[in-house]
Design a protein around this motif. Structure first.
Motif: not given
Length: 492
Positions: A178-198
Motif C-alpha cells: 500500500a505504501a509502495c515501499e516494497r514489491i513482492f515478486t514472482v519469478n519463473d525458474v527453469e525447472h517449471g516452478g516459481c521463486k518468490y521474493g521482496i
C-alpha cells in the motif's frame, strides 16, 4: 467488377501478384476519416496496433496469399508441411509487430517532450491555476498527464545477498504494497516452478537507481495463479499466494509473513506460514473491512471461498462460472467477483450460505471473460476489463457503464488493471506487451509504451505506477518488470 492480377515469379520461386489499384477506395476512406471526430493528440499516444489495422484495411485479404506493404505485392503462403515454414500468418504478423515496436522505441528516444492534448503545457496550467480557473485537484491531475508523457526509461540494478540469484529468472508478477515501499515478486525458474521474493524500493531516488532483492529459497517450485498483500498483524504484514497443485499434491492458499523475505530472517521458521488446501484458485483478495477482520477470499472453479485465518471458519458460495477476479469493499462487508462468463456480482459475506444464487446483490455483465476488477475510492464506481480488450467504468448505483477506455489488447490472458485516483490515471498492460496509460476523467489515451523486449506470451510486462515509489519520500513514475530486467520510467 472483375479483378485482374499480373502474376510473376517472386523470390525463392514464390508467385507474386501485383495489388489492384485502390485509388478510388482510398479517396473514399480518406474522406470518411476526415469527417470522423478524433481526440486531439500526438502520434506518440496513439495505439500502434489500431493504426496498423487502419493501414491494412484498404488491402483485401486473399486466401493463400499475404500482402507485402513495402513491395506492394501479394505473395503465396507456403503449404503447411512438417518442415519449417518461414511464411505463416503468425510469423508475418510477428515481424510487422516487431518493426512497429522498434520504430516506437526509436521515436521515444528522439522525442524528449510530448504533449497529450493540443495546447496543454506547464506554463498554461500554472497561469490558469494562478487565475483561479483550475482547482488544486484538476491542476495536479493535468500536471501528472504532462509528466507521464515525459517519462524516460532507466534500467534498475538489482542487488541481492545471494549474487547468483539476482537477475537469473524471468519476472512473472510484481505487486506493490500500500505504501509502495516494497514489491513482492514472482519469478519463473527453469525447472517449471516459481521463486518468490521482496524488493525494497528505497534506492530508486539515486542517480544510478538500485534496489535490494531478498528471497527465501525454502518457498519454491509451486506455480502462482494469483497473489495479494495481506494485513494480518499490521499493514501488509503477510503475502497471500494461490498455488497450483503438483501431481497428487492439491492446490493451496498460503499466507506467508513478509518478514521471511528480509535480510534478518535467520530466526524465522517455515512453520510460520498458514496454508489452506483448495482446488485450483484463479484469484484471491484480502479483506480490509474491520467488520470481517482477518478474512480472505479465493475465486475457484464455479465457487467462491471465504475463510477466516484466525478461526479457520469457511463459507462457500457456488457460482455458474469460474471466478477470475475479486476485490473486497472497505466501507461495506461486500466482495465483488468477476467471472469467466462475463458476469460481475457482489456478495455480502455476513450472510450464511443459501441454496441457489439468491445471495447475489449487484450484477453487471460483459460480453467476454472478466479478468480484472478495481473499486474506486468512494466505492460508487467499479472498473473492469475483459478478454475482448474492453475496459469499462460501471456506476454501481445505476448498474450502468458510464465510460469505456479504448486501445487495450487482450484475447485470452488474465491481465490486471492499475487505478491511481490521486494522479487521475489508469494503467494496463495488453497481451501485445504495450503498456497504456489513460486519463481516468475522460478516458483519453495519454501514452502507449512499447516493451524493451520483443513481444511474446511469456514476456508480457508487469507494472506498478505510483507518485511515491519507495515510500512517502519516494520518486514518481512507472516500474516495469519484463524478462529478467527491471525498469523505472521516471518523471523529468
Amino acid at each position: 467488377m472483375k479483378r485482374c492480377y499480373r502474376r510473376g515469379k517472386g523470390k525463392h520461386g514464390r508467385r507474386a501478384a501485383v495489388a489492384p489499384n485502390h485509388n478510388n477506395r482510398t479517396v473514399r476512406l480518406e474522406q470518411e476519416e476526415s469527417q470522423t471526430p478524433v481526440h486531439a493528440g500526438p502520434s506518440s499516444s496513439e495505439d500502434p496496433s489500431s493504426s496498423s489495422l487502419t493501414q491494412n484495411s484498404v488491402v483485401p485479404e486473399l486466401p493463400g496469399f499475404y500482402y507485402d506493404a513495402d513491395k506492394n505485392r501479394y505473395f503465396r503462403l507456403l503449404p503447411g508441411h512438417n518442415n519449417y515454414n518461414p511464411l505463416t500468418k503468425e510469423s508475418i504478423q510477428y515481424k510487422a509487430m516487431e518493426c512497429k515496436r522498434l520504430k516506437l522505441l526509436e521515436e521515444e528516444l528522439k522525442q524528449k517532450k510530448k504533449t497529450t492534448r493540443a495546447g496543454l503545457n506547464s506554463s498554461m496550467l500554472l497561469q490558469k491555476r494562478q487565475l483561479g480557473l483550475l482547482s488544486s485537484t484538476s491542476y495536479c491531475r493535468l500536471v501528472h498527464e504532462l509528466k507521464v508523457n515525459c517519462m524516460h526509461r532507466r534500467k534498475i540494478e538489482i542487488h541481492s545477498p545471494d549474487s547468483s540469484v539476482a537477475g537469473t529468472n524471468n519476472f512473472k508478477i510484481i505487486v506493490a504494497d500500500a505504501a509502495c515501499e516494497r514489491i513482492f515478486t514472482v519469478n519463473d525458474v527453469e525447472h517449471g516452478g516459481c521463486k518468490y521474493g521482496i524488493i525494497n524500493l528505497s534506492g530508486l531516488g539515486k542517480e544510478s537507481p538500485t534496489v535490494e532483492m531478498y528471497d527465501n529459497l525454502y518457498f519454491t517450485n509451486r506455480k502462482v495463479n494469483s497473489m495479494c498483500w495481506a494485513s494480518l498483524t499490521h499493514p501488509d504484514s503477510h503475502v497471500l499466494l494461490c498455488l497450483m497443485g503438483i501431481a497428487e499434491t492439491p492446490g493451496c492458499a498460503s499466507l506467508l509473513p513478509a518478514s521471511l523475505f528480509s535480510s534478518s530472517n535467520s530466526g524465522d521458521r517455515p512453520g510460520m506460514l498458514c496454508s489452506f488446501k483448495i482446488s485450483t484458485a484463479w484469484s484471491c483478495a484480502w479483506c480490509l473491512n474491520p467488520q470481517i477482520n482477518a478474512c480472505f477470499s479465493t475465486g475457484l472453479t464455479r465457487r467462491v471461498l471465504v475463510a477466516n485465518v484466525v478461526t479457520g471458519r469457511q463459507q462457500s458460495f457456488r457460482t455458474s462460472s469460474d471466478v477470475l477476479a475479486q476485490q473486497f469493499a472497505t466501507q461495506t462487508p461486500v466482495l465483488y467477483n468477476g467471472c469467466r462468463s462475463g458476469e460481475i456480482f457482489s456478495i455480502d459475506v455476513r450472510q450464511r450460505n443459501r441454496k441457489g444464487q439468491s445471495w447475489k446483490a449487484i450484477q453487471l455483465f460483459h460480453d467476454s471473460a472478466v479478468t480484472s476488477i478495481r473499486l474506486l475510492e468512494a466505492e460508487h464506481y467499479l472498473m473492469a476489463s475483459d478478454m475482448a480488450g474492453k475496459i469499462k467504468l460501471w456506476d454501481l448505483r445505476t448498474t450502468k457503464c458510464v465510460k469505456q477506455y479504448k486501445g487495450h489488447h487482450n484475447e485470452y490472458a488474465i491481465l490486471p488493471l492499475h487505478v491511481n485516483e490521486e494522479e487521475g490515471l489508469l494503467t494496463a498492460v495488453g497481451q501485445d506487451c504495450y503498456t497504456r496509460i489513460w486519463s481516468l476523467q475522460d478516458a483519453h489515451l495519454l501514452r502507449t509504451i512499447p516493451s524493451p523486449h520483443p513481444s511474446s506470451k511469456d514476456a508480457i510486462p508487469s507494472v506498478v505506477f505510483s507518485s511515491r515509489l519507495g515510500g512517502r519520500q519516494g520518486v514518481p513514475g512507472l516500474l516495469m518488470a519484463v524478462k529478467q530486467d527491471l525498469y523505472h520510467f521516471s518523471y523529468d
